[in-house]
Motif scaffolding. Structure first.
Motif, PDB file in Angstrom:
ATOM      1  N   GLU A 152       0.823  -1.205   0.000  1.00 44.42           N
ATOM      2  CA  GLU A 152       0.000   0.000   0.000  1.00 44.42           C
ATOM      3  C   GLU A 152       0.861   1.261   0.000  1.00 44.42           C
ATOM      4  OE1 GLU A 152      -2.956  -0.052   3.071  1.00 44.42           O
ATOM      5  OE2 GLU A 152      -3.926  -1.842   2.266  1.00 44.42           O
ATOM      6  N   ILE A 153       1.937   1.260   0.760  1.00 45.55           N
ATOM      7  CA  ILE A 153       2.829   2.423   0.797  1.00 45.55           C
ATOM      8  C   ILE A 153       3.473   2.630  -0.575  1.00 45.55           C
ATOM      9  CG2 ILE A 153       5.031   3.277   1.743  1.00 45.55           C
ATOM     10  CD1 ILE A 153       4.159   1.888   4.407  1.00 45.55           C
ATOM     11  N   ILE A 196     -10.356   2.457  -3.221  1.00 49.44           N
ATOM     12  CA  ILE A 196     -11.439   3.309  -2.723  1.00 49.44           C
ATOM     13  C   ILE A 196     -10.867   4.325  -1.732  1.00 49.44           C
ATOM     14  CG2 ILE A 196     -13.556   3.373  -1.348  1.00 49.44           C
ATOM     15  CD1 ILE A 196     -14.286   0.635  -2.595  1.00 49.44           C
ATOM     16  N   LYS A 197      -9.954   3.871  -0.886  1.00 50.55           N
ATOM     17  CA  LYS A 197      -9.292   4.765   0.064  1.00 50.55           C
ATOM     18  C   LYS A 197      -8.525   5.861  -0.676  1.00 50.55           C
ATOM     19  CE  LYS A 197      -7.463   2.460   3.352  1.00 50.55           C
ATOM     20  NZ  LYS A 197      -6.560   1.619   4.173  1.00 50.55           N
ATOM     21  N   ALA A 218     -17.561  -0.775   3.979  1.00 52.82           N
ATOM     22  CA  ALA A 218     -17.145   0.193   5.000  1.00 52.82           C
ATOM     23  C   ALA A 218     -16.265   1.283   4.401  1.00 52.82           C
ATOM     24  CB  ALA A 218     -16.411  -0.517   6.128  1.00 52.82           C
ATOM     25  N   GLN A 219     -15.325   0.901   3.543  1.00 55.10           N
ATOM     26  CA  GLN A 219     -14.448   1.913   2.944  1.00 55.10           C
ATOM     27  C   GLN A 219     -15.222   2.808   1.985  1.00 55.10           C
ATOM     28  OE1 GLN A 219     -11.147   2.488   3.929  1.00 55.10           O
ATOM     29  NE2 GLN A 219     -11.736   4.379   2.901  1.00 55.10           N
ATOM     30  N   LEU A 222     -17.162   8.081   0.724  1.00 56.63           N
ATOM     31  CA  LEU A 222     -18.287   8.961   0.377  1.00 56.63           C
ATOM     32  C   LEU A 222     -18.355  10.130   1.358  1.00 56.63           C
ATOM     33  CD1 LEU A 222     -20.919   6.238  -0.521  1.00 56.63           C
ATOM     34  CD2 LEU A 222     -20.107   8.032  -2.070  1.00 56.63           C
ATOM     35  N   GLY A 223     -18.092   9.865   2.627  1.00 57.99           N
ATOM     36  CA  GLY A 223     -18.063  10.926   3.631  1.00 57.99           C
ATOM     37  C   GLY A 223     -16.927  11.903   3.387  1.00 57.99           C
ATOM     38  N   GLU A 224     -15.737  11.377   3.080  1.00 58.04           N
ATOM     39  CA  GLU A 224     -14.587  12.242   2.817  1.00 58.04           C
ATOM     40  C   GLU A 224     -14.827  13.152   1.627  1.00 58.04           C
ATOM     41  OE1 GLU A 224     -10.937  10.039   2.389  1.00 58.04           O
ATOM     42  OE2 GLU A 224     -11.307   8.943   4.243  1.00 58.04           O
TER      43      GLU A 224
END
Length: 113
Positions: A22-23, A58-59, A86-87, A92-94
């Motif tokens: 991921e990094i 998604i993140k 969940a992500q 969507l909130g972000e």
């Protein structure tokens, strides 16, 4: 790496991503953004069978504030994998996509009520 399709290597991921993966991927995406080549990640969010990659992408949509992926994120709210769902909610909130907020609240109260 392909110059005409810089994200084609996403098709090769067939196992869970480690934190190190991921990094490394995030560094690559930052570099692409700085070059002006950060394209929509929706294609791989939509078609990848690797849930770990999908969650990561998604993140990254939220991190890079990508637009135009709202429908894909909303569709992921119905995904079989709870981490993907969940992500999608977090992203969507972000992105402040309020159109889905009422629907999520109604789902929550319907499920517990």
């Amino acid at each position: 790496m392909s110059s005409n399709d810089p994200y084609r290597f996403f098709d090769e991921f067939d196992k869970s991503l480690s934190k190190w993966d991921e990094i490394e991927l995030m560094q690559y995406l930052k570099l692409q953004k700085n070059r002006g080549n950060l394209e929509g990640l929706g294609k791989w969010i939509n078609y990848s069978k690797n849930d770990s990659l999908v969650v990561f992408l998604i993140k990254m949509v939220g991190f890079f504030k990508q637009k135009g992926i709202d429908d894909i994120l909303i569709e992921k709210l119905e995904d079989d994998n709870e981490l993907v769902r969940a992500q999608a909610i977090l992203t969507l909130g972000e992105l402040n996509i309020a159109i889905i907020e009422t629907e999520l609240i109604e789902r929550y109260y319907t499920d517990i009520g």
